[in-house]
Scaffold this motif. Structure first.
Motif, PDB file in Angstrom:
ATOM      1  N   ASP A 186     -10.394   1.425   8.824  1.00 46.37           N
ATOM      2  CA  ASP A 186     -11.120   0.175   9.053  1.00 46.37           C
ATOM      3  C   ASP A 186     -10.761  -0.816   7.955  1.00 46.37           C
ATOM      4  N   LEU A 187     -10.032  -1.854   8.310  1.00 47.78           N
ATOM      5  CA  LEU A 187      -9.578  -2.844   7.333  1.00 47.78           C
ATOM      6  C   LEU A 187     -10.706  -3.721   6.817  1.00 47.78           C
ATOM      7  N   ALA A 188     -11.906  -3.575   7.380  1.00 49.32           N
ATOM      8  CA  ALA A 188     -13.036  -4.354   6.877  1.00 49.32           C
ATOM      9  C   ALA A 188     -13.462  -3.886   5.495  1.00 49.32           C
ATOM     10  N   HIS A 189     -13.077  -2.657   5.126  1.00 50.27           N
ATOM     11  CA  HIS A 189     -13.423  -2.139   3.801  1.00 50.27           C
ATOM     12  C   HIS A 189     -12.416  -2.665   2.782  1.00 50.27           C
ATOM     13  N   GLN A 190     -12.908  -3.190   1.704  1.00 47.35           N
ATOM     14  CA  GLN A 190     -12.068  -3.820   0.701  1.00 47.35           C
ATOM     15  C   GLN A 190     -11.557  -2.860  -0.358  1.00 47.35           C
ATOM     16  N   ASP A 191     -12.182  -1.701  -0.512  1.00 46.54           N
ATOM     17  CA  ASP A 191     -11.731  -0.746  -1.519  1.00 46.54           C
ATOM     18  C   ASP A 191     -11.653   0.632  -0.881  1.00 46.54           C
ATOM     19  N   TRP A 192     -10.821   1.487  -1.496  1.00 49.92           N
ATOM     20  CA  TRP A 192     -10.539   2.791  -0.898  1.00 49.92           C
ATOM     21  C   TRP A 192     -11.733   3.727  -0.961  1.00 49.92           C
ATOM     22  N   ARG A 250       0.840  -1.189   0.000  1.00 51.67           N
ATOM     23  CA  ARG A 250       0.000   0.000   0.000  1.00 51.67           C
ATOM     24  C   ARG A 250       0.882   1.248   0.000  1.00 51.67           C
ATOM     25  N   SER A 276     -14.853   3.064  -0.355  1.00 46.30           N
ATOM     26  CA  SER A 276     -15.677   2.855   0.836  1.00 46.30           C
ATOM     27  C   SER A 276     -14.980   3.365   2.086  1.00 46.30           C
ATOM     28  N   VAL A 277     -13.634   3.320   2.099  1.00 50.12           N
ATOM     29  CA  VAL A 277     -12.891   3.849   3.243  1.00 50.12           C
ATOM     30  C   VAL A 277     -13.077   5.351   3.336  1.00 50.12           C
TER      31      VAL A 277
END
Length: 206
Positions: free
Chosen positions: A143-149, A102, A151-152
């Protein structure tokens, strides 16, 4: 790439067929020529960044005001990307992503940049400018539960970065005592009288 991938990651790893070697009296150490990794990553980085991104401002309508605003936007993009070294920051973030999976670029408005426009005995007031940094992946929390940036971005991001203690005091005088008592990243033993005293700043973006 396939040759080196097989060299370092083949199923069998003996000292003759593999770039990864077991060292020590009983094979307790693992040795690998890391300069090979650097060469591969630098080559991949060059392939990714050799074409400069083509930014383009789009006018929302065809009236002269919107067209002029789009032209000014293009000029600003070229200025910041080249003259303000945003291109170098982008390459740095890409290199971090190759190594650490990342990479991040932070773009914000810094009121302590630019030319001074006013001043008194307490300091100067600056015109401010855009500031671009590349925080380490170890200083960016989300929050690492989000898979794409995308949504972060709709939730929260916390960034830890060094900041000048006295610049923060001038920006937030109501927190002066708390900022003075914050532990310093400088080990000179005289931090409160050091104009370049640096502390950790935690920014939460939501």
């Amino acid at each position: 790439w396939r040759f080196y991938h097989g060299l370092f990651f083949r199923e069998y790893q003996d000292s003759f067929h593999s770039g990864i070697r077991f060292l020590g009296q009983e094979g307790e150490y693992i040795g690998v020529p890391d300069n090979e990794y650097r060469s591969l990553l630098q080559h991949l980085l060059m392939l990714v960044t050799e074409n400069r991104p083509a930014f383009k401002s789009v006018a929302v309508s065809s009236d002269p005001t919107s067209l002029e605003a789009a032209r000014i936007g293009d000029d600003l993009l070229r200025y910041y990307w080249k003259d303000k070294h945003c291109e170098v920051k982008g390459e740095c973030a890409a290199e971090q992503a190759l190594i650490l999976l990342r990479g991040f670029m932070k773009v914000c408005w810094d009121p302590n940049l630019g030319k001074p426009i006013a001043g008194d005995t307490n300091g100067f007031l600056y015109e401010g400018d855009v500031k671009v940094t590349t925080p380490s992946v170890f200083d960016v929390f989300y929050d690492l539960a989000h898979q794409d940036w995308e949504s972060v971005q709709n939730h929260w991001v916390i960034i830890r970065e060094p900041a000048n203690r006295w610049d923060l005091i001038s920006l937030y005088p109501e927190w002066e005592e708390e900022l003075k008592s914050a532990p310093s990243l400088c080990d000179d033993g005289n931090s409160h009288r050091n104009r370049w005293d640096v502390i950790e700043r935690i920014n939460r973006h939501a």
